[in-house]
Write an enzyme that holds these catalytic residues in place. Structure first.
Site, short mmCIF file in Angstrom:
data_model
loop_
_atom_site.label_atom_id
_atom_site.label_comp_id
_atom_site.label_asym_id
_atom_site.label_seq_id
_atom_site.Cartn_x
_atom_site.Cartn_y
_atom_site.Cartn_z
CE LYS A 32 -8.17 53.80 118.44
NZ LYS A 32 -8.34 55.06 117.76
CG ASP A 79 -3.38 47.27 121.42
OD1 ASP A 79 -4.68 47.74 121.85
OD2 ASP A 79 -2.40 48.19 121.29
CG PHE A 128 -0.53 52.51 115.99
CD1 PHE A 128 0.30 53.42 115.57
CD2 PHE A 128 -1.51 53.10 116.94
CE1 PHE A 128 0.41 54.87 115.80
CE2 PHE A 128 -1.30 54.31 117.30
CZ PHE A 128 -0.43 54.98 116.95
#
Ligand SMILES: Cc1ncc(COP(=O)(O)O)c(C=O)c1O
Length: 397
Positions: free
Chosen positions: A250, A221, A134
């Site tokens: 995040k 990532d 994702f």
């Protein structure tokens, strides 16, 4: 009692929401508008690094708001340099670019990889990506994402991706054999949305070696698994390797929207003036949030805490749920833990909330715990005391 509408008539229905509205928080505890308390084992989906209303972060942000929230990248922003310097020191890399979210960080990484290809004469660059990955919901990042549900309805997808299974270097070599257009390998050190699936340490080393041998960029990532969550600053550091490009977001701002890519020497000079940018990227408020988050994490030993409390939480989950029929696997590292069940378990999020615990379910059947990094051992025990009976009852239905 405040009523919470089942649907908000003016907000687009892009999320399946629980009928809960939160009003305030403190540490890993949040309260809803009716005064009900919840233990927050979700942390805004791996975002609230320092928990809620941290007593050192709040005054720092208040101070920054009163000084300067936003200028523009027409001018130098000294806080960008401060945060970039810390990220470079912690990662061993060389330069950072700032943006506002995970998908933006990944867009920057994808653009960088394509430009790197063009710079060396590859006109149609291709990037290796992974099943169950994702990377976000922009057109390019959803194309890189390995989940048909995220892509459906948004075709045509962006071309230039080659998809392979994780942890299988032979499959990657086969899929890229003779392909001179490959410019990068792009993966999550621990897949988050895909179900908390770690890339094996030996596999990450193999990828580093392969990228060196084939002159590809290694792009990791770390949007979800980075920023201390696994007990190291970045999850790939467990493999002792260094990527060429590392997207972050995040947890970097402990709740203030922020994104970044950090680049090593092979990648740091690929994007030049005019190649990339964003209005809000690197604004003083977000940068201050990043600088203070890192400072407080160090002051309070939150990497060690994430490793210690994470191991305690995982062991307690294994003790309570390990042998239970219908529990497939308990996996993850530090405070990024997934409990995979043998059947879809989305219903558990509401049941846990009713019992005073915030969790999420990802990849249909994986209960995910990504609490603040200052989660205590007692809070880990409380999580298991609420969650384990719910899971057992759910599996027995
Ligand atoms: C690994 C990873 N990359 C990228 C993203 C996208 O980040 P954002 O939602 O900030 O765009 C996410 C979000 O869950 C993620 O987990």
């Amino acid at each position: 009692m405040a009523q919470i509408e089942a649907a908000s008539p003016h907000v687009m229905t892009t999320y399946g929401r629980l009928p809960i509205a939160l009003s305030h928080g403190r540490g890993s505890r949040v309260w809803d508008v009716n005064g009900k308390a919840y233990l927050d084992a979700l942390g805004g989906i791996a975002v609230n690094t320092l928990g809620h209303a941290h007593p050192k972060l709040v005054p720092a942000l208040q101070d920054q708001v009163a000084k300067l929230i936003h200028t523009s990248n027409y001018y130098h922003i000294p806080l960008q340099e401060q945060l970039a310097k810390r990220l470079v020191e912690l990662s061993g890399m060389t330069n950072a670019f700032f943006c506002n979210s995970g998908l933006e960080a990944n867009e920057a990484a994808l653009k960088l990889a394509r430009k790197w290809g063009h710079d060396k004469g590859i006109d149609r660059p291709e990037i290796v990506v992974f099943e169950k990955a994702f990377h976000g919901r922009s057109i390019a990042t959803l194309s890189a994402t390995g989940n048909p549900k995220v892509q459906k309805g948004f075709e045509p997808l962006v071309e230039g991706f080659v998809r392979v299974p994780l942890n299988d270097v032979a499959a990657l070599e086969k899929a890229t054999e003779g392909n001179r257009n490959i410019v990068a390998v792009f993966f999550e050190a621990i897949q988050g949305e895909g179900g908390v699936n770690p890339a094996r340490v030996d596999y990450m080393r193999q990828l580093r070696e392969l990228c060196d041998r084939r002159d590809w960029l290694l792009m990791i990532d770390e949007v979800q698994c980075g920023m201390g969550r696994t007990g190291k600053w970045f999850a790939h550091q467990w493999a002792g390797i260094q990527p060429d490009v590392m997207p972050l977001a995040k947890g970097l701002g402990s709740g203030v929207p922020i994104g970044a890519i950090v680049a090593g020497p092979r990648a740091a000079n690929v994007l030049q003036v005019g190649n990339h940018g964003t209005t809000f990227g690197g604004n003083p408020l977000a940068m201050r949030a990043g600088v203070e988050t890192l400072r407080i994490m160090e002051e309070e030993g939150l990497l060690e805490n994430a490793a210690r409390v994470g191991a305690h939480l995982k062991a307690a989950l294994e003790r309570e749920l390990g042998g239970v029929a219908g529990v497939r696997e308990i996996r993850g590292q530090g405070l990024m833990i997934g409990v995979e069940l043998a059947k879809p378990c989305g219903a558990l999020t509401q049941r846990a909330a009713d019992a005073g615990l915030l969790i999420s379910v990802t990849a249909d059947s994986v209960v995910r715990l990504v609490p603040p990094l200052n989660f205590s051992q007692a809070e880990a025990d409380e999580t298991v005391a609420i969650l384990a009976p719910l899971v057992k009852a759910f599996l027995a239905e």
